[in-house]
Scaffold this motif. Structure first.
Motif, PDB file in Angstrom:
ATOM      1  N   HIS A 162      18.041  12.608   1.618  1.00  0.00           N
ATOM      2  CA  HIS A 162      18.870  11.650   1.995  1.00  0.00           C
ATOM      3  C   HIS A 162      18.713  10.482   0.831  1.00  0.00           C
ATOM      4  N   ARG A 163      17.471  10.198   0.225  1.00  0.00           N
ATOM      5  CA  ARG A 163      17.642   9.423  -1.132  1.00  0.00           C
ATOM      6  C   ARG A 163      18.466   9.956  -2.100  1.00  0.00           C
ATOM      7  N   MET A 165      21.077  11.774  -1.790  1.00  0.00           N
ATOM      8  CA  MET A 165      22.338  11.870  -1.588  1.00  0.00           C
ATOM      9  C   MET A 165      23.103  10.495  -2.034  1.00  0.00           C
ATOM     10  N   PHE A 166      22.347   9.339  -2.016  1.00  0.00           N
ATOM     11  CA  PHE A 166      22.670   7.884  -2.607  1.00  0.00           C
ATOM     12  C   PHE A 166      23.221   8.241  -4.092  1.00  0.00           C
ATOM     13  N   LEU A 169      26.461  10.667  -4.587  1.00  0.00           N
ATOM     14  CA  LEU A 169      27.888  10.019  -4.132  1.00  0.00           C
ATOM     15  C   LEU A 169      28.021   9.063  -5.288  1.00  0.00           C
ATOM     16  N   SER A 170      27.286   8.205  -5.785  1.00  0.00           N
ATOM     17  CA  SER A 170      27.570   7.397  -6.858  1.00  0.00           C
ATOM     18  C   SER A 170      28.322   8.078  -7.880  1.00  0.00           C
ATOM     19  N   ILE A 181      32.878   8.045   1.489  1.00  0.00           N
ATOM     20  CA  ILE A 181      31.508   7.958   0.923  1.00  0.00           C
ATOM     21  C   ILE A 181      30.648   7.395   2.137  1.00  0.00           C
ATOM     22  N   GLY A 182      31.072   6.465   2.619  1.00  0.00           N
ATOM     23  CA  GLY A 182      30.270   5.738   3.774  1.00  0.00           C
ATOM     24  C   GLY A 182      30.079   6.900   4.900  1.00  0.00           C
ATOM     25  N   LEU A 185      27.178   9.112   3.731  1.00  0.00           N
ATOM     26  CA  LEU A 185      26.096   8.463   3.650  1.00  0.00           C
ATOM     27  C   LEU A 185      25.566   8.303   5.251  1.00  0.00           C
ATOM     28  N   SER A 188      24.241  11.691   6.415  1.00  0.00           N
ATOM     29  CA  SER A 188      22.718  11.917   5.769  1.00  0.00           C
ATOM     30  C   SER A 188      21.749  10.986   6.509  1.00  0.00           C
ATOM     31  N   ARG A 189      22.271  10.014   6.963  1.00  0.00           N
ATOM     32  CA  ARG A 189      21.208   9.155   7.597  1.00  0.00           C
ATOM     33  C   ARG A 189      21.084   9.483   9.126  1.00  0.00           C
TER      34      ARG A 189
END
Length: 220
Positions: A162-163, A165-166, A169-170, A181-182, A185, A188-189
């Protein structure tokens, strides 16, 4: 009521939880696929599955409470009744997470389809989460306390995914819509939260088998 019939009721309660678990698992698997493949029809099927999961949650709770009221079960059987309600509640929440993922898949997807590396990351995260989920149900079905204890750290892998993924996506900011993108995320969350629910269930399985909460304090 004969004692055998009472234990038949407990077995039925356990079977209902396992059935609910299989449906919730399918919902998560389908939700991941809907996100990765931008499959709106499959997402709609996931949303419809939620009614069945909710109904089973109510039925399990009612049945467990009825057994407690009628039978005044001994400590180990009472723990099973409470545990089935606890697990059913977490499975219901897992079903809700699948619905949230499915709704995200319906709302937002790149015009040209899912970006391959991102889709693969979500798929891998889904596989890891479902592996934890399967082991969680197995631990409950077999009352395997050692397996349940192993599960309490297995969600660390999903947390790391999950971390990551940030960061992944950046790289796409400016090229894809912020809504998409949201949505990724959040998916994933939600998978991370499913793994957390599995850990909570695993800790309750430990209590079911041993009569002790994980830090070692005995429950009266």
């Amino acid at each position: 009521m004969p004692r055998k019939s009472f234990h038949d009721e407990l077995d039925e309660l356990k079977r209902d939880v396992l059935m609910m678990g299989r449906i919730a698992r399918q919902a998560i698997e389908n939700a991941v696929k809907a996100v990765v493949e931008c499959d709106v029809e499959l997402a709609e099927e996931v949303i419809k599955m939620d009614d069945r999961i909710d109904l089973l949650n109510y039925q399990i709770e009612e049945h467990a409470m009825e057994i407690i009221a009628r039978q005044a079960p001994v400590a180990s059987d009472l723990r099973l009744c409470w545990t089935t309600m606890f697990i059913a509640l977490h499975l219901e929440r897992i079903g809700d997470l699948a619905v949230n993922m499915a709704k995200g898949a319906k709302r937002s997807c790149p015009i040209d389809g899912m970006i391959a590396p991102v889709g693969q990351s979500i798929s891998d995260m889904g596989d890891e989460t479902l592996c934890i989920f399967d082991l969680c149900l197995k631990a409950f079905e077999e009352r395997d306390v050692e397996l349940a204890r192993k599960l309490t750290g297995m969600d660390d892998v999903v947390d790391r995914m999950h971390r990551n993924m940030f960061e992944q996506l950046s790289r796409h900011q400016g090229n894809e819509s912020m809504q998409w993108i949201g949505s990724i995320l959040l998916a994933s969350r939600f998978l991370e939260r499913v793994a957390d629910h599995c850990v909570d269930i695993a800790e309750r399985i430990d209590y079911l088998v041993t009569g002790q909460i994980p830090d070692g304090r005995e429950i009266e």
